[in-house]
Design a protein around this motif. Structure first.
Motif: not given
Length: 309
Positions: A123-127, A190-200, A219-227, A302-305
């Protein structure tokens, strides 16, 4: 009547247009390697071969007698060919180092600390990345700076403070594990959340979803690889942590595996039970090594993304 095409501009009438010859494309793998690249490849392969040799020695030495360890360091252990005694060193280490209780304590402590760390950091990284919080850039840089502070420099003040409030035990160690793991986990996610598309995310907001609902359901299902990457890296790091466990754990019933191995080192060295000592090292190292081998592709992806966005 026949119609003839006009010659292209810049060419003499009646002369065919010449096209420059095409250079043949080099075959795959036929490009010349630079000396620097060859040197880098050689260093990587030497480093890999050295690690594999150490792993081979660790596994084979954990089955050997002390005499075999020093006289035949890279030969196959004779214990493998003796019926009834192939795992003698592992049994000795398990019974004399207290690994039975240590395994349970380590699994519970590391598992809870890893889950709580990711539950706080996500949640901190998402905020910081998606909610447009004022000063989020400064806060993110502060988190990155927190990663560079070595905990060895503050371990004495922490021990004194935790002793005053009677947390110089496994509960205080749990708090420290979570607190020291949060900066890295926040920075990673934070790197994973920045990579997510804004449209969804915008579509979910238009449908009336609250920020909490968007975070949990979108957001969490889309960032499953980062988690998964954050959980795995934290678990490996905390499993192998030794210094804090030595300082804060006094009760042998709550020793972690690394702390129990540290205590076992003195007794095994005094009795020249080097086979049992190496078997204890294998018990501590091999589970996380197997975990990394199983999840290596997911961790690297995940680290590369996360780093590329």
């Amino acid at each position: 009547m026949t119609v003839t095409e006009a010659p292209p501009r810049g060419s003499a009438p009646g002369r065919p247009r010449r096209t420059p010859p095409r250079r043949p494309r080099p075959a795959p793998g036929s490009r010349r390697l630079s000396p620097l690249r060859l040197l880098g490849s050689a260093i990587v392969w030497l480093f890999t071969a050295g690690n594999l040799l150490v792993l081979y020695w660790l596994i084979t030495a954990s089955f050997k007698t002390p005499v075999e360890i020093f006289t035949k360091p890279f030969a196959l252990p004779y214990q493998w060919f003796r019926v009834g005694k192939p795992f003698r060193n592992f049994v000795y280490a398990w019974n004399n180092a207290g690994f039975g209780d240590a395994v349970l304590s380590t699994v519970v402590l590391v598992g809870l600390a890893t889950v709580v760390t990711v539950a706080i950091s996500a949640p901190c990284a998402y905020a910081l990345t998606r909610l447009g919080v004022r000063g989020s850039g400064v806060l993110t840089n502060g988190v990155a700076i927190g990663m560079g502070v070595p905990f060895q420099t503050v371990i004495i003040p922490l021990f004194v403070a935790f002793s005053e409030i009677h947390l110089d035990n496994q509960y205080g160690l749990f708090v420290l594990y979570v607190a020291l793991s949060i900066p890295f986990t926040v920075f990673l996610l934070t790197g994973f959340f920045r990579s997510l598309p804004d449209e969804i995310e915008e579509a979910a907001v238009l449908d009336g979803a609250s920020p909490v609902r968007v975070f949990v359901s979108v957001v969490l299902p889309l960032a499953r690889g980062g988690v998964v990457t954050a959980l795995t890296l934290n678990a490996i790091g905390l499993w192998n942590e030794t210094l804090l466990a030595i300082v804060f754990l006094k009760d042998q019933a709550h020793f972690t595996l690394s702390r129990a191995l540290f205590t076992f080192y003195g007794a095994a060295s005094y009795q020249s039970e080097y086979g049992g000592l190496i078997a204890g090292v294998a018990i501590v190292v091999l589970p996380m090594l197997l975990l990394y081998v199983v999840l290596a592709r997911r961790i690297i992806t995940g680290l590369t993304l996360g780093a590329g966005k």
